[in-house]
Write an enzyme that holds these catalytic residues in place. Structure first.
Site, PDB file in Angstrom:
ATOM      1  N   GLU A  62       0.851  -1.201   0.000  1.00  0.00           N
ATOM      2  CA  GLU A  62       0.000   0.000   0.000  1.00  0.00           C
ATOM      3  C   GLU A  62       0.882   1.245   0.000  1.00  0.00           C
ATOM      4  O   GLU A  62       1.964   1.232   0.599  1.00  0.00           O
ATOM      5  CB  GLU A  62      -0.907  -0.012   1.239  1.00  0.00           C
TER       6      GLU A  62
ATOM      7  N   HIS B 270      -7.713   1.357   1.889  1.00  0.00           N
ATOM      8  CA  HIS B 270      -7.649   0.864   3.271  1.00  0.00           C
ATOM      9  C   HIS B 270      -8.443   1.771   4.211  1.00  0.00           C
ATOM     10  O   HIS B 270      -7.913   2.292   5.193  1.00  0.00           O
ATOM     11  CB  HIS B 270      -6.190   0.737   3.731  1.00  0.00           C
TER      12      HIS B 270
END
Ligand SMILES: NC(=O)c1ccc[n+]([C@@H]2O[C@H](COP(=O)([O-])OP(=O)(O)OC[C@H]3O[C@@H](n4cnc5c(N)ncnc54)[C@H](O)[C@@H]3O)[C@@H](O)[C@H]2O)c1
Ligand SMILES: O=C(O)[C@H](O)COP(=O)(O)O
Length: 409
Positions: A269, A292
């Site tokens: 990420e 997220h």
């Protein structure tokens, strides 16, 4: 406000990743004003610098608390994960350094469950593709491939705090629910527990993942598992990015085996909102991709801020470790007119005897004593009735296996 041996304004908190203001307010309300507050996470080298004089650190899912970080934080006594996951923390290293780790196991679970249900509805209706087409000037008015959620089967993998809430919400919308878990769980409502993963994958119209990141869940959904899913089925992952093989998922979207996906967590990420998000899933309009944010609601973040800050305050004020994820749990009353000593040690035979010998050799009366152990660590809290001497303290620190020994008040 509890009285402790080190003045509260000398106790330094390093809060990262923009934890909610409620955390700062909770700490300040208890007298902890020495707070270093950052909106972002820090890469290891910078974190090592900033954490060197911190007594407490607060993080979310992005900051990695590695062994090197613990080795560089001699004053650190506790870490608060202002989230559910603790996979970003080397819990063993924390334990070996006498650092208690706390998290917020429940506060954002409802937010994730709501997101999953919303995504299931949108994907069954083909909304992501239709919306994307509209944004590009297209107009895909059609009922082809659009379905109600009522009567469909939701397959939940991991029937814990989040999975079980998704189950209840899904049934309230008229869905059938099956779940797979490594533990036998009480099914809520009319949900049924599948005997194995393939059974669940074979029967579900929508599969939603709610397992932790562990060795066993790494790539637990890969090409073979996706092949077991019904043609046109939907895969949702708001658990951890390591659980799904993203390349296999991209292939299944490309060849049309899966009807759509919603992914909130990724193997890699971006470290900040300014870094580019790279994923083969960007190519697919029938993939809802979110950064997220499963637990990122105002309600969840505010509650998490209070919950974790309170746990840190309790540990700092009186040594209570209730609900720590890596430390023996001790819930302590506050006693008047005593000194309280905390002793963290390796769980090896003879330490408690050695501790008590030190007190008896100094003629110090023990008012109360609490001991809890886990497989690696022992945690002893001793309330004593008269002044301890520096000699006694040094002897306690010199006991073989001692990780940390300090006077709380
Ligand atoms: N996307 C987000 O923002 C977000 C927010 C909150 C939580 N999460 C993640 O969601 C996950 C689940 O959270 P939770 O609170 O429900 O956790 P939980 O611990 O309550 O439940 C996890 C369940 O998974 C089961 N499980 C563990 N290993 C398994 C395996 N190999 N196969 C099948 N089942 C297995 C456990 O028995 C348990 O029932 C965690 O990874 C958490 O980090 C993500
Ligand atoms: O573990 C969690 O609770 C989630 O992954 C959320 O993490 P975050 O606080 O970084 O959004």
């Amino acid at each position: 406000m509890a009285k402790i041996s080190l003045d509260k304004d000398k106790i330094r908190f390093l809060l990262l990743e923009g934890v909610h203001q409620s955390a700062v307010d909770t700490l300040k309300a208890d007298g902890y004003t020495n707070i270093d507050y950052l909106k972002t996470s820090l890469p290891e080298a910078e974190l090592i610098e900033r954490i060197s004089d911190a007594h407490f650190v607060g993080i979310r899912s992005r900051t990695q608390l590695t062994r090197r970080v613990f080795e560089s934080a001699p004053k650190l006594i506790a870490a608060g994960c202002f989230c559910i996951g603790t996979n970003q923390v080397d819990l063993e290293a924390a334990q070996e350094h006498g650092v208690a780790v706390f998290n917020a196991p429940f506060s954002n679970t409802r937010s994730v469950a709501e997101l999953v249900i919303a995504e299931a509805i949108l994907l069954l209706r083909g909304i992501p593709e239709k919306s994307a087409a509209c944004h590009r000037g297209g107009w895909l008015k059609s009922a082809a491939g659009a379905y109600e959620i009522r009567g469909k089967t939701l397959g939940i993998i991991g029937y814990g705090s989040i999975g079980s809430q998704v189950s209840v919400l899904a049934e309230s919308l008229g869905m059938k629910v099956a779940f797979y878990d490594v533990i036998t769980k009480l099914p809520l409502g009319n949900a049924v527990q599948a005997r194995n993963l393939n059974e669940l994958l074979n029967r579900a119209d929508i599969v939603s993942l709610h397992v932790p990141e562990t060795g066993a869940t790494k790539n637990m959904i890969g090409a073979a598992e996706i092949a077991q899913m019904k043609p046109g089925a939907i895969l949702i992952n708001a658990s951890r990015g390591t659980v799904v093989d993203i390349d296999a998922l991209a292939r299944a979207l490309g060849d049309g085996h899966l009807g759509g996906t919603a992914i909130d967590v990724f193997p890699v990420e971006p470290r900040s909102n300014t870094e580019e998000f790279v994923s083969p899933l960007r190519a697919f309009d029938n993939a809802i991709l979110t950064p997220h944010i499963g637990g990122s609601t105002q309600e969840a973040q505010e509650n998490i801020g209070v919950e974790v800050a309170e746990k840190l305050v309790k540990y700092s004020d009186n040594g209570t470790t209730t609900s720590s994820v890596n430390f023996p749990e001790v819930a302590l009353p506050t006693h008047e007119n005593v000194h309280r000593l905390l002793h963290v040690h390796k769980n090896i035979p003879g330490v408690l005897t050695a501790i008590n010998q030190v007190f008896s050799s100094h003629d110090i009366n023990i008012a109360s004593q609490y001991l809890q152990t886990n497989d690696k660590v022992g945690y002893v809290v001793v309330d004593i009735e008269r002044d301890y001497s520096e000699v006694a303290l040094k002897q306690l620190r010199d006991i073989e296996g001692t990780i940390r020994c300090r006077v709380l008040f």
